[in-house]
Design an enzyme around this catalytic site. Structure first.
Site, mmCIF file in Angstrom:
data_model
loop_
_atom_site.group_PDB
_atom_site.id
_atom_site.type_symbol
_atom_site.label_atom_id
_atom_site.label_comp_id
_atom_site.label_asym_id
_atom_site.label_seq_id
_atom_site.Cartn_x
_atom_site.Cartn_y
_atom_site.Cartn_z
ATOM 1 N N TYR A 333 2.204 0.256 6.156
ATOM 2 C CA TYR A 333 1.240 -0.068 7.219
ATOM 3 C C TYR A 333 1.911 -0.479 8.525
ATOM 4 O O TYR A 333 1.266 -1.096 9.378
ATOM 5 C CB TYR A 333 0.339 -1.248 6.807
ATOM 6 C CG TYR A 333 -0.185 -1.241 5.394
ATOM 7 C CD1 TYR A 333 -1.134 -0.302 4.995
ATOM 8 C CD2 TYR A 333 0.246 -2.184 4.474
ATOM 9 C CE1 TYR A 333 -1.628 -0.321 3.707
ATOM 10 C CE2 TYR A 333 -0.253 -2.201 3.177
ATOM 11 C CZ TYR A 333 -1.181 -1.257 2.799
ATOM 12 O OH TYR A 333 -1.672 -1.273 1.523
ATOM 13 N N CYS A 360 17.218 3.735 -1.144
ATOM 14 C CA CYS A 360 17.703 4.955 -0.506
ATOM 15 C C CYS A 360 16.574 5.620 0.256
ATOM 16 O O CYS A 360 16.033 6.653 -0.159
ATOM 17 C CB CYS A 360 18.254 5.904 -1.567
ATOM 18 S SG CYS A 360 19.695 5.215 -2.325
HETATM 19 N N1 LLP Z 1 -13.044 -7.396 -1.943
HETATM 20 C C1 LLP Z 1 -12.820 -6.077 -2.048
HETATM 21 C C2 LLP Z 1 -13.855 -5.230 -2.614
HETATM 22 C C3 LLP Z 1 -11.610 -5.528 -1.616
HETATM 23 O O1 LLP Z 1 -11.414 -4.219 -1.704
HETATM 24 C C4 LLP Z 1 -10.609 -6.377 -1.082
HETATM 25 C C5 LLP Z 1 -9.316 -5.843 -0.643
HETATM 26 C C6 LLP Z 1 -10.868 -7.751 -1.011
HETATM 27 C C7 LLP Z 1 -12.107 -8.225 -1.440
HETATM 28 C C8 LLP Z 1 -9.871 -8.735 -0.478
HETATM 29 O O2 LLP Z 1 -9.555 -8.500 0.846
HETATM 30 P P1 LLP Z 1 -8.606 -9.533 1.621
HETATM 31 O O3 LLP Z 1 -9.360 -10.820 1.734
HETATM 32 O O4 LLP Z 1 -7.380 -9.710 0.822
HETATM 33 O O5 LLP Z 1 -8.347 -8.891 2.913
HETATM 34 N N2 LLP Z 1 -2.710 -3.572 0.326
HETATM 35 C C9 LLP Z 1 -3.288 -3.869 1.619
HETATM 36 C C10 LLP Z 1 -4.600 -4.590 1.487
HETATM 37 C C11 LLP Z 1 -5.634 -3.836 0.692
HETATM 38 C C12 LLP Z 1 -6.910 -4.598 0.527
HETATM 39 C C13 LLP Z 1 -7.776 -3.954 -0.476
HETATM 40 N N3 LLP Z 1 -9.034 -4.595 -0.704
HETATM 41 C C14 LLP Z 1 -2.297 -4.685 2.447
HETATM 42 O O6 LLP Z 1 -1.222 -4.993 1.967
HETATM 43 O O7 LLP Z 1 -2.571 -4.994 3.592
#
Ligand code: LLP
Length: 433
Positions: A333, A360
């Site tokens: 990202y 790598c």
């Molecule tokens: N609820 C649902 C249905 C979700 O899909 C997500 C995150 C959350 C809650 C929690 O969202 P948060 O509060 O953590 O923003 N891998 C990515 C983030 C993907 C988030 C996916 N869904 C990153 O590293 O930025």
């Protein structure tokens, strides 16, 4: 570098939870994920204390996809948090951590039949249905098991939140949920509400992640409660729960200016109460699902510097003993981070460096430009703000074992996840005979 939670500087050294990170390296090795336990508890309390209403119940559901293991889920359970899981593996971990299944909800845009079956067998509190095929599958499974299940439908209010495209979830072409503008959504809701095996409790949405402008959440609430009213007016469908998801943004670098959570949550509740009153809805539960905002700033990753290399051209590299395997976010990202030399906290910056991992891959750069004191092999490099989606998205690329996870509090450290061994890497391999 911003000092998060209980971070302190003593004698040029960084301490977290009263433990020097040098001591943590001596005890656990590097790379190492360090979690500031008190900071996590304090964050959880901000949510629990400020997202409260006299008009309806409020559920704070920890989005375990951000960081899941037995230790953190044990702590989340003790704090009284509800839990959101998105796969059989996350559900398994939650059940093994002793979570009350009634407090768990299962998400996912393509839940497998086995995962739905597992949720039903273990009596999870709610399933958040994503689309019609899943509804049909779930209804059939529930009938076969003669078990009623509470569900919400994930809807998409069509908000394009200002965040990285990969973590926007409610653009009109999103893979998640059913659009509130699509006639098919109304047909599905009618079928779900009259299904003998489903109890349609309400609607869910999650507009994206790392959102720093709180107005998007207010817009989301307005759309969601108006949609609930429309269902009542046009179809006599009365909902009792609205789940507004997570997505509250956090500080990674000075470019991020997150809103104050305590103030925001109180304002959010006030706006929701106004909507519920104005629209005359009998909503019993309003839920949110924070992941990143609960855990991110409690987590840091500690590395040992291997070499400092001046390439023929460009900024010098500081090589660390981890990289995209423990933190794929910069590669995925273009995420940005701060960092420090944890054993030279008060030394003056000497140069601008690039922090590179050991994979790598040219793209295995954790930070592209950071001013640090003169770095030497053996120094400790710490990247804060790695609690969310780092351990959770770590990999064994290049057959690199995953780091250990340690929690620190009041001068003590607690091993939460052991470091993987080379033996772990081949555990499931079958030899060629
Ligand atoms: N609820 C649902 C249905 C979700 O899909 C997500 C995150 C959350 C809650 C929690 O969202 P948060 O509060 O953590 O923003 N891998 C990515 C983030 C993907 C988030 C996916 N869904 C990153 O590293 O930025």
């Amino acid at each position: 570098m911003k000092l998060h939670g209980t971070m302190k500087i003593d004698n040029n050294q960084l301490l977290i939870g009263g433990v020097s990170v040098e001591q943590l390296r001596a005890e656990y090795g590097t790379p190492l994920y360090i979690i500031d336990q008190k900071h996590f508890v304090d964050k959880a309390k901000i949510f629990l204390d400020n997202f409260r209403s006299k008009k309806f119940q409020t559920h704070i559901s920890y989005a375990s996809k951000a960081f899941s293991n037995l230790y953190i889920l044990g702590l989340a359970k003790e704090l009284g948090l509800f839990l959101d899981v998105v796969s059989g593996g996350e559900l398994y971990t939650a059940l093994k951590a002793g979570y009350d299944p009634e407090k768990i909800s299962l998400h996912g845009n393509n839940k497998l039949p086995d995962e739905l079956e597992m949720a039903l067998t273990n009596n999870v509190g709610k399933i958040i249905v994503d689309h019609r095929t899943e509804y049909t599958l779930l209804s059939g499974l529930a009938a076969r098991k003669q078990k009623k299940i509470k569900v919400l439908l994930r809807v998409n209010p069509g908000i394009t939140a200002d965040t990285h495209a990969y973590i926007q979830t409610t653009k009109e072409d999103s893979k998640f949920g059913m659009s509130i503008s699509d006639p098919a959504t109304f047909l599905l809701i009618q079928d779900m509400s009259s299904d003998p095996w489903l109890e349609l409790e309400g609607i869910h949405c999650h507009i994206g992640s790392q959102i720093l402008n709180k107005d998007f959440f207010f817009e989301e609430a307005a759309l969601m409660f108006s949609f609930a009213r429309k269902l009542l007016d046009d179809y006599s469908i009365k909902l009792s729960e609205v789940n507004l998801g997570g997505g509250f943004g956090v500080y990674y670098t000075k470019a991020d200016q997150p809103f104050n959570y305590a103030e925001f949550l109180a304002e959010y509740i006030e706006k929701i109460e106004e909507l519920v009153t104005k629209l005359d809805l009998s909503i019993k539960i309003v839920s949110i699902e924070p992941g990143r905002s609960l855990i991110n700033s409690s987590g840091s990753t500690l590395y040992t510097v291997g070499a400092v290399k001046q390439p023929y051209q460009g900024k010098p590299f500081v090589f660390v003993d981890g990289g995209m395997t423990d933190n794929p976010r910069p590669a995925l990202y273009q995420a940005e981070y701060e960092a420090c030399l944890a054993n030279r906290m008060e030394d003056e910056p000497a140069d601008n460096y690039r922090i590179a991992g050991k994979c790598c891959e040219t793209g295995d750069i954790l930070i592209h430009d950071i001013a640090l004191p003169k770095a030497e092999p053996g120094d400790l490099l710490l990247i804060p703000g790695t609690g969310a989606y780092n351990y959770a998205m770590s990999s064994n690329y290049n057959r690199i074992p995953r780091p250990a996870v340690v929690f620190v509090e009041d001068g003590q450290s607690y091993l939460a996840v052991k470091r993987e061994t080379y033996e772990d890497l081949i555990r499931n391999d079958q030899a060629y005979l």
